[in-house]
Scaffold this motif. Structure first.
Motif, PDB file in Angstrom:
ATOM      1  N   GLU A   1      -1.367  -2.645 -10.357  1.00 15.79           N
ATOM      2  CA  GLU A   1      -2.402  -2.605  -9.335  1.00 15.79           C
ATOM      3  C   GLU A   1      -3.518  -1.635  -9.734  1.00 15.79           C
ATOM      4  OE1 GLU A   1       1.647  -2.707  -7.083  1.00 15.79           O
ATOM      5  OE2 GLU A   1       0.759  -1.658  -8.798  1.00 15.79           O
TER       6      GLU A   1
ATOM      7  N   CYS B   1      -4.473  -6.878  -8.841  1.00 11.56           N
ATOM      8  CA  CYS B   1      -3.121  -6.812  -9.384  1.00 11.56           C
ATOM      9  C   CYS B   1      -3.079  -7.755 -10.583  1.00 11.56           C
ATOM     10  CB  CYS B   1      -2.105  -7.227  -8.330  1.00 11.56           C
ATOM     11  SG  CYS B   1      -0.411  -7.375  -8.959  1.00 11.56           S
TER      12      CYS B   1
ATOM     13  N   TRP C   1       1.098  -8.794  -0.994  1.00 12.76           N
ATOM     14  CA  TRP C   1       0.707  -7.392  -0.935  1.00 12.76           C
ATOM     15  C   TRP C   1       1.495  -6.723   0.195  1.00 12.76           C
ATOM     16  CZ3 TRP C   1      -2.259  -4.700  -4.296  1.00 12.76           C
ATOM     17  CH2 TRP C   1      -3.103  -5.416  -5.149  1.00 12.76           C
TER      18      TRP C   1
ATOM     19  N   ARG D   1       2.442  -2.549   1.850  1.00 10.30           N
ATOM     20  CA  ARG D   1       1.954  -1.169   1.855  1.00 10.30           C
ATOM     21  C   ARG D   1       2.988  -0.256   2.486  1.00 10.30           C
ATOM     22  NH1 ARG D   1      -2.970  -1.696   6.324  1.00 10.30           N
ATOM     23  NH2 ARG D   1      -1.641  -1.910   8.196  1.00 10.30           N
TER      24      ARG D   1
ATOM     25  N   ILE E   1      -6.700 -12.148   0.891  1.00 15.57           N
ATOM     26  CA  ILE E   1      -5.983 -12.250  -0.380  1.00 15.57           C
ATOM     27  C   ILE E   1      -6.512 -13.454  -1.138  1.00 15.57           C
ATOM     28  CG2 ILE E   1      -4.081 -13.593   0.646  1.00 15.57           C
ATOM     29  CD1 ILE E   1      -2.195 -12.185  -1.326  1.00 15.57           C
TER      30      ILE E   1
ATOM     31  N   LEU F   1      -6.947  -8.227  -3.269  1.00 11.56           N
ATOM     32  CA  LEU F   1      -6.898  -7.978  -1.831  1.00 11.56           C
ATOM     33  C   LEU F   1      -8.218  -7.317  -1.447  1.00 11.56           C
ATOM     34  CD1 LEU F   1      -5.115  -8.198   0.725  1.00 11.56           C
ATOM     35  CD2 LEU F   1      -4.510  -5.790   0.361  1.00 11.56           C
TER      36      LEU F   1
ATOM     37  N   TYR G   1      -0.434   0.790  -1.706  1.00 10.93           N
ATOM     38  CA  TYR G   1      -0.416  -0.668  -1.666  1.00 10.93           C
ATOM     39  C   TYR G   1       0.265  -1.204  -2.920  1.00 10.93           C
ATOM     40  CZ  TYR G   1      -3.380  -0.810   2.440  1.00 10.93           C
ATOM     41  OH  TYR G   1      -3.854  -0.690   3.716  1.00 10.93           O
ATOM     42  N   TYR G   2       1.191  -2.123  -2.713  1.00  6.91           N
ATOM     43  CA  TYR G   2       1.968  -2.719  -3.784  1.00  6.91           C
ATOM     44  C   TYR G   2       1.726  -4.222  -3.832  1.00  6.91           C
ATOM     45  CZ  TYR G   2       4.711   1.601  -3.367  1.00  6.91           C
ATOM     46  OH  TYR G   2       5.112   2.907  -3.308  1.00  6.91           O
ATOM     47  N   CYS G   3       1.626  -4.761  -5.033  1.00  6.30           N
ATOM     48  CA  CYS G   3       1.654  -6.212  -5.145  1.00  6.30           C
ATOM     49  C   CYS G   3       3.050  -6.622  -5.614  1.00  6.30           C
ATOM     50  CB  CYS G   3       0.573  -6.746  -6.076  1.00  6.30           C
ATOM     51  SG  CYS G   3       0.820  -6.405  -7.814  1.00  6.30           S
TER      52      CYS G   3
ATOM     53  N   TRP H   1       7.596  -6.186  -8.808  1.00  5.07           N
ATOM     54  CA  TRP H   1       6.762  -5.262  -8.047  1.00  5.07           C
ATOM     55  C   TRP H   1       5.935  -4.386  -8.971  1.00  5.07           C
ATOM     56  CZ3 TRP H   1       6.641  -4.948  -2.672  1.00  5.07           C
ATOM     57  CH2 TRP H   1       7.561  -5.754  -2.001  1.00  5.07           C
TER      58      TRP H   1
END
Length: 124
Positions: free
Chosen positions: A6, A22, A36, A38, A70, A81, A94-96, A114
Motif C-alpha cells: 500500500e 495497492c 480495503w 482499516r 474503490i 481507494l 489502511y490495509y488492502c 494482506w
C-alpha cells in the motif's frame, strides 16, 4: 505468493482527500477480488470497501459510502481507494487484501493476502 504494497497515506485536514494505492506483485491479480480494511488505535480492524475482480461490482461500509471509491487497474496490478470528505474518525491504518478466484467480501477471513498497511491521519 502475491505481495501487496500500500501507498498514499498521510496527514490531511478534515474535508480533504487522499488516494491510496495497492500494488500487487503478480499478474494473476486480475483474478483477485480486492478489499480495503482499516484499523484505528484501540479498535478492531474493520471492512471499508471491496470490488469484484472485474472492478464492475463494488461494496462499501455504510460509514464511507458516498465518500470513498474503490477502483482497480488490472493492467497495472493496482487497486485504489479514493477517499474524499475525510473525517477525523477515518484516521486508521489502511490495509488492502486479496482474494484469489473469489467474489468480493466484507469478511476478513475470506482474504488470503494482506499488505502491511499505510497510515491515514485526519486532523480536525
Amino acid at each position: 505468493q502475491v505481495q501487496l504494497v500500500e501507498s498514499g497515506g498521510g496527514l490531511v485536514q478534515a474535508g480533504g482527500s487522499l488516494r491510496l494505492s495497492c500494488a500487487a506483485s503478480e499478474r494473476t491479480f486480475s483474478n483477485y477480488a480486492m478489499g480495503w480494511f482499516r484499523q484505528a488505535p484501540g479498535k478492531e480492524r474493520e471492512f471499508v470497501a471491496a470490488c469484484h475482480w472485474t472492478g464492475r461490482i463494488t461494496y462499501y461500509a455504510d460509514s464511507v459510502k458516498g465518500r470513498f471509491t474503490i477502483s482497480r487497474d488490472n493492467a497495472k496490478n493496482t487497486v485504489y481507494l479514493q477517499m474524499n470528505s475525510l473525517k477525523p474518525e477515518d484516521t486508521a491504518v489502511y490495509y488492502c487484501a486479496g482474494r484469489p478466484l473469489g467474489d468480493y467480501s466484507s469478511f476478513q477471513h475470506d482474504y488470503d493476502y494482506w499488505g502491511r498497511g499505510t497510515q491515514v491521519t485526519v486532523s480536525s
